[in-house]
Design an enzyme around this catalytic site. Structure first.
Site, PDB file in Angstrom:
ATOM      1  N   SER A 169       0.854  -1.234   0.132  1.00 39.66           N
ATOM      2  CA  SER A 169      -0.053  -0.083   0.010  1.00 39.66           C
ATOM      3  C   SER A 169       0.857   1.312   0.042  1.00 39.66           C
ATOM      4  O   SER A 169       0.594   2.419   0.335  1.00 39.66           O
ATOM      5  CB  SER A 169      -1.018   0.184   1.156  1.00 39.66           C
ATOM      6  N   TYR A 219       0.361 -14.493 -14.882  1.00 40.94           N
ATOM      7  CA  TYR A 219      -0.358 -13.354 -14.016  1.00 40.94           C
ATOM      8  C   TYR A 219      -1.713 -13.816 -13.592  1.00 40.94           C
ATOM      9  O   TYR A 219      -2.490 -13.923 -12.691  1.00 40.94           O
ATOM     10  CB  TYR A 219      -0.202 -12.279 -14.565  1.00 40.94           C
TER      11      TYR A 219
END
Length: 264
Positions: A15, A154
């Protein structure tokens, strides 16, 4: 609707920038005490300083730990042993042809994108169940459903995240804890900006226009015909973390701009 997360502690992995930072900011604005996380202490400190300027009276803490490893998850847990809201946001991505992806890269993507959420959910969910309230959110992707040919490794991890999220929602059914997955589409994050920087400079277009052109070339089914902002993704996460979302669990919540060609 006024979302009030006062008295709740939220942990957001990865974050210090991008979508993760926007999520941390949104949760802080709603009154939660937010724990920021990143691999480097300098990046965590910089994100904390920035967020304190942007959100007055924000209740913030930071933990530098690489949650893409078991040791990093243990370090985060040692620093923050309890949470009411867990946002498994951390992730890595990047295009690479299937025939050129070595085993080590498959393992790295799996450890960061999948096992970080597995380990942290396993650690924090029991306390949520005991308190009969909690929110666990996994950042998946439209690539979980629309597997990109140039990022199969991914896409596979984001599909795995959907399975884990749905299964965990069933595991904690009836406890007052909800588990959901968020599926962003192309988003104008720091990562996408870095990827498009050379193209943007060569074209002379704004980054927003460059990103929109990228979306229409690579995701022509987009209904908004542009990249989403990190705030648009964060808005969905904040809602799903709120008391108002108590009947939403086991869901794949799309913020994909309509990229995925399905009505379900």
């Amino acid at each position: 609707m006024k979302i009030d997360l006062s008295g709740k502690t939220a942990i957001v992995t990865g974050s210090t920038a991008g979508i993760g930072y926007a999520i941390a900011k949104g949760l802080a604005q709603a009154g939660a005490a937010v724990v920021l996380n990143g691999r480097a202490e300098a990046a965590v400190d910089a994100a904390l300083a920035k967020l304190r300027l942007e959100v007055a009276d924000a209740k913030l803490r930071g933990v530098a730990a690489d949650v893409g490893s078991a040791a990093g998850c243990a370090a985060l847990l040692a620093a923050e042993p309890s949470a009411d809201i867990l946002v498994n946001n951390v992730g890595v991505y990047g295009p690479q042809d299937f025939f050129e992806i070595p085993d080590a890269e498959w393992t790295r993507f799996f450890e960061v994108n999948v096992m970080s959420g597995v380990r942290l959910s396993r650690a924090y969910l029991p306390g949520m169940v005991q308190r009969q309230w909690g929110r666990v959110l996994f950042l998946s992707s439209e690539s979980a459903l629309n597997i990109p040919a140039d990022m199969i490794h991914y896409g596979f991890t984001k599909t795995a995240v959907l399975s884990i999220s749905r299964g965990l929602a069933k595991r904690v059914a009836g406890t007052g804890v909800t588990v959901n997955a968020i599926l962003p589409g192309p988003t104008l994050s720091d990562g996408l900006e870095a990827m498009l920087k050379d193209e943007q400079q060569a074209s002379g277009l704004s980054m927003e226009d460059t990103a929109a052109a990228f979306v229409m070339k690579h995701r022509p089914s987009s209904l908004i015909q542009r990249a989403a902002t990190v705030e648009e993704v964060a808005n969905m996460v904040v809602y799903a973390a709120s008391p108002q979302a108590s009947a939403t669990t086991g869901a794949a919540l799309r913020v994909d701009g309509g990229v995925v060609e399905t009505i379900a």
